[in-house]
Design a protein around this motif. Structure first.
Motif, PDB file in Angstrom:
ATOM      1  N   ASN A  53       0.841  -1.200   0.000  1.00 28.45           N
ATOM      2  CA  ASN A  53       0.000   0.000   0.000  1.00 28.45           C
ATOM      3  C   ASN A  53       0.872   1.244   0.000  1.00 28.45           C
ATOM      4  N   GLU A  69      -8.173   4.687  -5.023  1.00 32.05           N
ATOM      5  CA  GLU A  69      -6.820   4.387  -5.448  1.00 32.05           C
ATOM      6  C   GLU A  69      -6.841   3.620  -6.769  1.00 32.05           C
ATOM      7  N   ALA A  93      -4.456   0.424  -8.709  1.00 33.33           N
ATOM      8  CA  ALA A  93      -3.542  -0.645  -8.322  1.00 33.33           C
ATOM      9  C   ALA A  93      -2.799  -1.166  -9.537  1.00 33.33           C
ATOM     10  N   ASP A 123      -8.802   1.039  -0.614  1.00 32.86           N
ATOM     11  CA  ASP A 123      -8.073   0.594   0.571  1.00 32.86           C
ATOM     12  C   ASP A 123      -8.948   0.885   1.792  1.00 32.86           C
ATOM     13  N   THR A 138      -9.830   1.106   5.513  1.00 33.68           N
ATOM     14  CA  THR A 138      -8.918   1.354   6.627  1.00 33.68           C
ATOM     15  C   THR A 138      -9.674   1.566   7.926  1.00 33.68           C
ATOM     16  N   LYS A 142      -3.775  -0.463   8.074  1.00 36.39           N
ATOM     17  CA  LYS A 142      -3.854  -1.072   6.751  1.00 36.39           C
ATOM     18  C   LYS A 142      -4.061  -2.584   6.863  1.00 36.39           C
ATOM     19  N   ASP A 162      -7.985  -4.691   0.905  1.00 37.68           N
ATOM     20  CA  ASP A 162      -7.791  -3.892  -0.301  1.00 37.68           C
ATOM     21  C   ASP A 162      -8.734  -4.458  -1.359  1.00 37.68           C
ATOM     22  N   LEU A 196      -0.946  -0.781  -4.386  1.00 38.55           N
ATOM     23  CA  LEU A 196      -1.959   0.279  -4.418  1.00 38.55           C
ATOM     24  C   LEU A 196      -1.265   1.626  -4.330  1.00 38.55           C
ATOM     25  N   THR A 234      -3.790   7.672  -2.140  1.00 37.83           N
ATOM     26  CA  THR A 234      -5.050   8.301  -2.526  1.00 37.83           C
ATOM     27  C   THR A 234      -4.916   9.791  -2.796  1.00 37.83           C
TER      28      THR A 234
END
Length: 226
Positions: free
Chosen positions: A23, A81, A83, A101, A103, A116, A121, A182, A185
């Motif tokens: 991430n 995001e 990937a 993602d 969280t 994370k 994800d 990823l 953001t």
């Protein structure tokens, strides 16, 4: 290990087992955008990073293409995001897809890496070959909705490009089939409520009108005993 599968625009389907999941964080090209994201997190009590960009390894089984994300409490949220998916040894095997993602914001104040690890994800079920969109990567749009509210909107020009991360993976010996990374953001709109019972993130290619979406419901687990 997590197995994921992608449909490509040419009708092909690619499957792989995720062996490394990474991430990115604080990965804006603009330091103003990075500072804005640090400020967003500071409002939630998250300490500022000591260096940027960051890269957080998380358990490979957290890569998923689910439409349901179970959570323990009401203070979890996603992030828009993209990937990178390394699906094979050749340049054409590098895929680009959408990601969210998810969280744990309560845990984030104690450690971003821990938070994370506490959520999945979520990846799209479709992807583009990176080589097919590389010449217009900065024009690709990235949009997220928390519930029915648009919470993020921008372009990939706001984030470090895939080439940056591919070089980093190569340096670290991680540019190998099974790696998923990823992007980090973009800033959230001011004043929005990021805590919602559903999330949707979309990548859009203005040149073709094609979009890739991931979407899921957030469901509360039963209360613990003890």
């Amino acid at each position: 290990m997590a197995e994921i599968r992608f449909d490509l625009p040419d009708g092909q389907q690619v499957s792989l087992t995720v062996t490394t999941l990474l991430n990115g964080g604080y990965a804006g090209r603009s330091q103003d955008d990075v500072a804005a994201h640090v400020a967003e997190l500071a409002e939630l009590g998250v300490p500022a990073p000591t260096t940027t960009p960051c890269l957080y390894p998380v358990a490979p089984y957290l890569a998923t293409q689910t439409d349901q994300v179970p959570v323990q409490h009401g203070r979890t949220s996603g992030e828009a995001e993209w990937a990178l998916v390394i699906a094979g040894p050749d340049e054409r095997d590098v895929l680009l897809t959408v990601a969210c993602d998810h969280t744990d914001r309560e845990l984030e104040v104690h450690g971003v890496a821990w938070s994370k690890q506490a959520g999945p994800d979520v990846l799209g079920r479709r992807a583009w070959r990176l080589v097919d969109v590389a010449d217009r990567i900065d024009e690709i749009t990235l949009t997220a909705w928390a519930g029915d509210t648009e919470i993020q909107r921008g372009t990939l020009a706001e984030l470090l490009p895939p080439a940056f991360w591919l070089d980093l993976l190569r340096e670290r010996g991680l540019l190998t089939p099974g790696t998923v990374l990823l992007s980090g953001t973009i800033p959230m709109h001011a004043g929005v409520d990021q805590f919602a019972d559903s999330w949707r993130v979309e990548l859009g290619d203005p040149a073709t009108g094609d979009t890739i979406t991931c979407a899921y419901q957030v469901t509360r687990m039963p209360d613990p005993i003890g």
